[in-house]
Scaffold this motif. Structure first.
Motif, PDB file in Angstrom:
ATOM      1  N   ILE A 419       0.840  -1.203   0.000  1.00  0.00           N
ATOM      2  CA  ILE A 419       0.000   0.000   0.000  1.00  0.00           C
ATOM      3  C   ILE A 419       0.877   1.257   0.000  1.00  0.00           C
ATOM      4  CG2 ILE A 419      -1.713   1.320   1.304  1.00  0.00           C
ATOM      5  CD1 ILE A 419      -2.906  -1.137   0.068  1.00  0.00           C
ATOM      6  N   PRO A 430      -5.256   6.102   0.080  1.00  0.00           N
ATOM      7  CA  PRO A 430      -6.413   5.234  -0.181  1.00  0.00           C
ATOM      8  C   PRO A 430      -7.736   5.923   0.101  1.00  0.00           C
ATOM      9  CG  PRO A 430      -4.703   4.003   0.929  1.00  0.00           C
ATOM     10  CD  PRO A 430      -4.254   5.430   0.914  1.00  0.00           C
ATOM     11  N   GLU A 438      -9.088   0.911   1.080  1.00  0.00           N
ATOM     12  CA  GLU A 438      -7.855   0.345   0.520  1.00  0.00           C
ATOM     13  C   GLU A 438      -8.164  -0.603  -0.637  1.00  0.00           C
ATOM     14  OE1 GLU A 438      -5.657  -1.510   3.613  1.00  0.00           O
ATOM     15  OE2 GLU A 438      -4.915   0.377   4.447  1.00  0.00           O
TER      16      GLU A 438
END
Length: 532
Positions: A419, A430, A438
């Motif tokens: 991420i 996100p 996410e």
């Protein structure tokens, strides 16, 4: 001639005592100026023939002046002591309650050295005589009685000097201030009972002994308990005033944190959220610190766990970790103290659109910190988010927000790293995508990779040239495999680290010719690669 001199001395002495005590000095002067008559030698010789035991019989010619003065003082002292017939017999020296003249006669050392053998009693009581014990009196070894009570004599009593006084049957040294002495150990003093030494200081004071015993048996333990309690209070409450050798190195007290933040002032409050207040502080040694204070009340068991975790965190030591300096768990105050970082976090740093090469450098440092924790402290977990990774003033990434004993799996950490890699490439969070999750952020990346990867790369990266866009595309490919939890295709930390190191090396090689390459930066990178 001797009798005439004695008479003159007596007149001088009576005047000095009756009217002007300061004239007593003239008495001594007169005695010093007196010289024996011419026939005095023969007189002494005749006396010694008649009574060889006289103390001056072993005399020399140099002794005659003192022997002569001694006879004069004896004549006066005999009268002062009210002996009935001084010419015939001098049996006692009685100067009790005569404080003006008793010290003067005591000063005539020559008299006591040649003390007449007829004297059997000496009483110098009640005269406030000061100083040490008048040992010269003991030259009169034939005496039967000696009273020195009710004076201010002090110091040691010459117990050994009493031995020649074999005829002494009455002794009174009461009411003086002598030093305590074990006279009971001397056989000579066994003949006298305690009434001879009342309040003299010579006998142990049993009352004082009992008081001392009470103090020792009761007071001393209380003193020890109080001292231990006081030191304990200092150790746990006021370490700021303890010497450095006694301080708990990592245990901060509320007083220390209060001083560091100027009383937790508003100007030092840099952040606040539910149950947490963050202050900037300056310690006594001028170290700048970040102080996170937790206001939530917790059970004692959780408090103990909190301290145990902190004891582990203060041992972490790596240039890519926020250094935990200590903690506070005292007086209802629970806090963690870490080093202060001036560079903000990655989230705020990305908002400034940093160059691609700098982003890769941050990622290499971040990976080194992750490696250290994985190899040295696997029990320590951390929050790998753009808002949690701090930056030092020279743009070194610093992992923060540690947890102990609740570590995520390696797979979860790789997922979080994926991420973060996407955020570094896209310069987006996100929560900013349409789905605000996410999952949506990952799906957006996956939909554009690899065909439309240009759609997700930060515009500043695309404009950088030098292969930056291609490198960003490779990072996205790695990030997507990191977030793939279903197919078990996640790369290892080694694989990710090697790839990012290779890309960073390429970015240095393709650096624009308009910028001078940093030799220091290149050297640091080579050193990191070679260590792997």
């Amino acid at each position: 001639m001797a009798s005439i001199s004695a008479a003159l001395l007596l007149v001088c002495y009576q005047i000095s005592v009756s009217f002007c005590p300061i004239l007593s000095a003239s008495v001594v002067e007169d005695l010093n100026n007196l010289q024996p008559p011419l026939d005095f030698h023969s007189t002494v010789a005749n006396n010694c023939l008649m009574n060889p035991s006289l103390r001056y019989c072993n005399y020399s010619s140099t002794d005659l002046p003192n022997i002569f003065k001694s006879t004069i003082v004896a004549d006066h002292l005999c009268n002062e002591s009210k002996n009935l017939n001084c010419d015939a017999l001098f049996t006692k020296i009685d100067l009790r309650n005569r404080p003006k003249i008793a010290p003067l006669y005591l000063s005539f050392t020559f008299f006591w050295r040649y003390c007449p053998l007829t004297i059997l009693s000496i009483d110098l009581s009640n005269n406030s005589i000061t100083g040490a014990f008048p040992s010269e009196i003991l030259y009169c070894s034939q005496i039967h009685s000696l009273d020195l009570s009710h004076n201010d004599l002090s110091g040691d009593v010459p117990t050994q000097s009493f031995s020649p006084l074999t005829n002494l049957t009455l002794l009174n040294l009461s009411y003086n201030h002598f030093s305590e002495s074990k006279i009971s150990d001397s056989p000579f003093f066994e003949r006298f009972n305690s009434s001879s030494f009342v309040h003299s200081g010579l006998l142990p004071d049993h009352r004082k002994f009992k008081i001392k015993a009470v103090i020792l048996l009761i007071g001393f333990p209380i003193f020890v308990v109080l001292m231990v309690g006081f030191l304990g209070w200092l150790c746990f409450r006021r370490q700021d005033i303890l010497p450095s050798v006694l301080k708990h190195r990592h245990n901060f007290t509320p007083t220390m944190l209060n001083a560091a933040t100027a009383g937790f002032s508003e100007k030092n409050l840099v952040g606040k959220s539910r149950g947490v207040e963050i202050y900037k502080g300056i310690l006594k040694d001028r170290t700048e610190v970040r102080i996170e204070i937790y206001n939530e009340k917790i059970a004692n068991q959780i408090r103990r766990k909190f301290v145990q975790e902190c004891q582990i965190l203060v041992q972490l030591s790596h240039k890519n970790l926020v250094r935990v300096l200590g903690w506070c768990d005292n007086r209802g105050l629970r806090a963690i103290v870490t080093e202060w970082t001036d560079g903000g976090n990655i989230e705020s740093w990305l908002s400034g659109y940093p160059p691609w090469k700098h982003r890769l450098k941050v990622l290499t440092g971040l990976m080194e910190g992750m490696y250290y924790l994985q190899e040295q402290w696997p029990e320590v977990d951390y929050d790998l988010r753009a808002s949690s990774v701090m930056l030092s003033h020279d743009r070194e990434p610093l992992i923060s927000r540690f947890k102990v004993g609740e570590q995520n799996s390696t797979s979860k950490k790789i997922y979080r790293l994926g991420i973060l890699l996407m955020e570094m490439v896209a310069n987006r969070r996100p929560q900013e995508d349409s789905e605000k999750s996410e999952t949506g952020f990952i799906e957006w990346m996956r939909m554009n990779y690899p065909g439309n990867v240009e759609n997700v790369i930060d515009g500043r990266v695309k404009k950088a040239g030098g292969g930056a866009s291609e490198q960003a595309g490779q990072i996205i490919g790695i990030a997507l495999t990191c977030t793939d939890l279903l197919t078990n295709r996640q790369p290892s930390l080694d694989q990710i680290f090697n790839t990012i190191n290779r890309l960073y090396a390429s970015s240095l090689a393709f650096e624009s010719p308009n910028h001078k390459r940093s030799h220091k930066e290149r050297g640091e990178w080579h050193k990191r690669v070679q260590s792997r």
